[in-house]
Design a protein around this motif. Structure first.
Motif, PDB file in Angstrom:
ATOM      1  N   ILE A  25       0.828  -1.211   0.000  1.00 32.60           N
ATOM      2  CA  ILE A  25       0.000   0.000   0.000  1.00 32.60           C
ATOM      3  C   ILE A  25       0.860   1.258   0.000  1.00 32.60           C
ATOM      4  N   LEU A  26       1.918   1.263   0.790  1.00 30.27           N
ATOM      5  CA  LEU A  26       2.810   2.431   0.813  1.00 30.27           C
ATOM      6  C   LEU A  26       3.430   2.664  -0.560  1.00 30.27           C
ATOM      7  N   GLY A  27       3.784   1.583  -1.242  1.00 26.53           N
ATOM      8  CA  GLY A  27       4.318   1.695  -2.590  1.00 26.53           C
ATOM      9  C   GLY A  27       3.300   2.319  -3.530  1.00 26.53           C
ATOM     10  N   GLN A  28       2.049   1.923  -3.423  1.00 24.21           N
ATOM     11  CA  GLN A  28       0.975   2.488  -4.247  1.00 24.21           C
ATOM     12  C   GLN A  28       0.777   3.972  -3.949  1.00 24.21           C
ATOM     13  N   LEU A  29       0.964   4.349  -2.693  1.00 26.76           N
ATOM     14  CA  LEU A  29       0.785   5.744  -2.283  1.00 26.76           C
ATOM     15  C   LEU A  29       2.036   6.591  -2.499  1.00 26.76           C
ATOM     16  N   GLY A  30       3.136   5.953  -2.842  1.00 26.42           N
ATOM     17  CA  GLY A  30       4.389   6.679  -3.048  1.00 26.42           C
ATOM     18  C   GLY A  30       5.027   7.151  -1.757  1.00 26.42           C
ATOM     19  N   ILE A  31       4.794   6.418  -0.684  1.00 27.87           N
ATOM     20  CA  ILE A  31       5.341   6.782   0.630  1.00 27.87           C
ATOM     21  C   ILE A  31       6.484   5.834   0.968  1.00 27.87           C
ATOM     22  N   ASP A  32       7.608   6.412   1.364  1.00 34.21           N
ATOM     23  CA  ASP A  32       8.770   5.625   1.765  1.00 34.21           C
ATOM     24  C   ASP A  32       8.788   5.529   3.285  1.00 34.21           C
ATOM     25  N   ALA A  33       8.814   4.306   3.790  1.00 35.57           N
ATOM     26  CA  ALA A  33       8.830   4.100   5.246  1.00 35.57           C
ATOM     27  C   ALA A  33       9.548   2.804   5.564  1.00 35.57           C
ATOM     28  N   ASP A  34      10.072   2.739   6.770  1.00 28.99           N
ATOM     29  CA  ASP A  34      10.688   1.521   7.285  1.00 28.99           C
ATOM     30  C   ASP A  34       9.586   0.742   8.001  1.00 28.99           C
ATOM     31  N   VAL A  35       9.245  -0.442   7.473  1.00 34.72           N
ATOM     32  CA  VAL A  35       8.154  -1.240   8.025  1.00 34.72           C
ATOM     33  C   VAL A  35       8.716  -2.557   8.542  1.00 34.72           C
ATOM     34  N   SER A  36       8.345  -2.921   9.764  1.00 32.12           N
ATOM     35  CA  SER A  36       8.754  -4.211  10.317  1.00 32.12           C
ATOM     36  C   SER A  36       7.629  -4.750  11.191  1.00 32.12           C
ATOM     37  N   HIS A  37       7.770  -6.000  11.621  1.00 34.91           N
ATOM     38  CA  HIS A  37       6.754  -6.621  12.469  1.00 34.91           C
ATOM     39  C   HIS A  37       7.404  -7.217  13.711  1.00 34.91           C
ATOM     40  N   THR A  38       6.595  -7.345  14.757  1.00 34.91           N
ATOM     41  CA  THR A  38       7.113  -7.868  16.014  1.00 34.91           C
ATOM     42  C   THR A  38       5.959  -8.365  16.886  1.00 34.91           C
ATOM     43  N   ASP A  39       6.320  -8.938  18.004  1.00 35.34           N
ATOM     44  CA  ASP A  39       5.330  -9.378  18.978  1.00 35.34           C
ATOM     45  C   ASP A  39       4.995  -8.230  19.929  1.00 35.34           C
ATOM     46  N   LEU A  40       3.927  -8.383  20.682  1.00 33.40           N
ATOM     47  CA  LEU A  40       3.448  -7.325  21.572  1.00 33.40           C
ATOM     48  C   LEU A  40       4.487  -6.939  22.624  1.00 33.40           C
ATOM     49  N   THR A  41       5.123  -7.894  23.244  1.00 36.33           N
ATOM     50  CA  THR A  41       6.098  -7.600  24.294  1.00 36.33           C
ATOM     51  C   THR A  41       7.245  -6.749  23.761  1.00 36.33           C
ATOM     52  N   THR A  42       7.788  -7.121  22.617  1.00 41.12           N
ATOM     53  CA  THR A  42       8.882  -6.349  22.017  1.00 41.12           C
ATOM     54  C   THR A  42       8.380  -4.987  21.569  1.00 41.12           C
ATOM     55  N   GLY A  43       7.156  -4.952  21.042  1.00 42.07           N
ATOM     56  CA  GLY A  43       6.578  -3.695  20.580  1.00 42.07           C
ATOM     57  C   GLY A  43       6.468  -2.653  21.676  1.00 42.07           C
ATOM     58  N   LYS A  44       6.322  -3.093  22.911  1.00 40.47           N
ATOM     59  CA  LYS A  44       6.217  -2.161  24.033  1.00 40.47           C
ATOM     60  C   LYS A  44       7.511  -1.388  24.267  1.00 40.47           C
ATOM     61  N   SER A  45       8.636  -1.972  23.865  1.00 39.95           N
ATOM     62  CA  SER A  45       9.917  -1.298  24.101  1.00 39.95           C
ATOM     63  C   SER A  45      10.547  -0.744  22.822  1.00 39.95           C
ATOM     64  N   GLU A  46       9.940  -1.007  21.678  1.00 39.70           N
ATOM     65  CA  GLU A  46      10.508  -0.552  20.412  1.00 39.70           C
ATOM     66  C   GLU A  46       9.886   0.786  20.008  1.00 39.70           C
ATOM     67  N   LYS A  47      10.716   1.686  19.522  1.00 38.29           N
ATOM     68  CA  LYS A  47      10.259   3.009  19.099  1.00 38.29           C
ATOM     69  C   LYS A  47       9.826   2.964  17.641  1.00 38.29           C
ATOM     70  N   ALA A  48       8.687   3.596  17.353  1.00 35.53           N
ATOM     71  CA  ALA A  48       8.186   3.713  15.989  1.00 35.53           C
ATOM     72  C   ALA A  48       7.315   4.960  15.899  1.00 35.53           C
ATOM     73  N   ASP A  49       7.104   5.427  14.676  1.00 36.83           N
ATOM     74  CA  ASP A  49       6.222   6.571  14.458  1.00 36.83           C
ATOM     75  C   ASP A  49       4.765   6.142  14.446  1.00 36.83           C
ATOM     76  N   LEU A  50       4.532   4.882  14.076  1.00 39.84           N
ATOM     77  CA  LEU A  50       3.187   4.371  13.931  1.00 39.84           C
ATOM     78  C   LEU A  50       3.159   2.890  14.289  1.00 39.84           C
TER      79      LEU A  50
END
Length: 89
Positions: A25-50
């Motif tokens: 979807i980001l490619g279709q919109l022409g938006i460049d972003a760093d996208v990754s996935h993780t589990d909830l526990t790790t997500g609590k300590s990882e910094k992201a914009d969204l």
């Protein structure tokens, strides 16, 4: 560059699928972003914009300082596209 983190319970299957859909979807919109996935526990300590994930799970990351998007149906690409447009355009 924006960092988008897709979160699910175990950080395996569903978050990986959503990550791939976000990248498409980001490619279709022409938006460049760093996208990754993780589990909830790790997500609590990882910094992201969204942070993205199912409504019931992702609400656990909403501490008032994070931009959190809760999806009703994580596999609905129209819902995902609308959410990304609302927060990134």
């Amino acid at each position: 560059m924006k960092k988008i983190l897709v979160v699910c319970g175990n950080g395996l299957g569903s978050s990986f699928i959503v990550e791939m859909n976000v990248k498409t979807i980001l490619g279709q919109l022409g938006i460049d972003a760093d996208v990754s996935h993780t589990d909830l526990t790790t997500g609590k300590s990882e910094k992201a914009d969204l942070y993205l994930g199912s409504k019931d799970l992702i609400s656990q990351l909403d501490d008032g300082t994070r931009t959190v998007i809760g999806l009703t149906n994580i596999l609905d690409q129209n819902e995902l596209k609308s959410a990304l447009e609302a927060h990134l355009l």
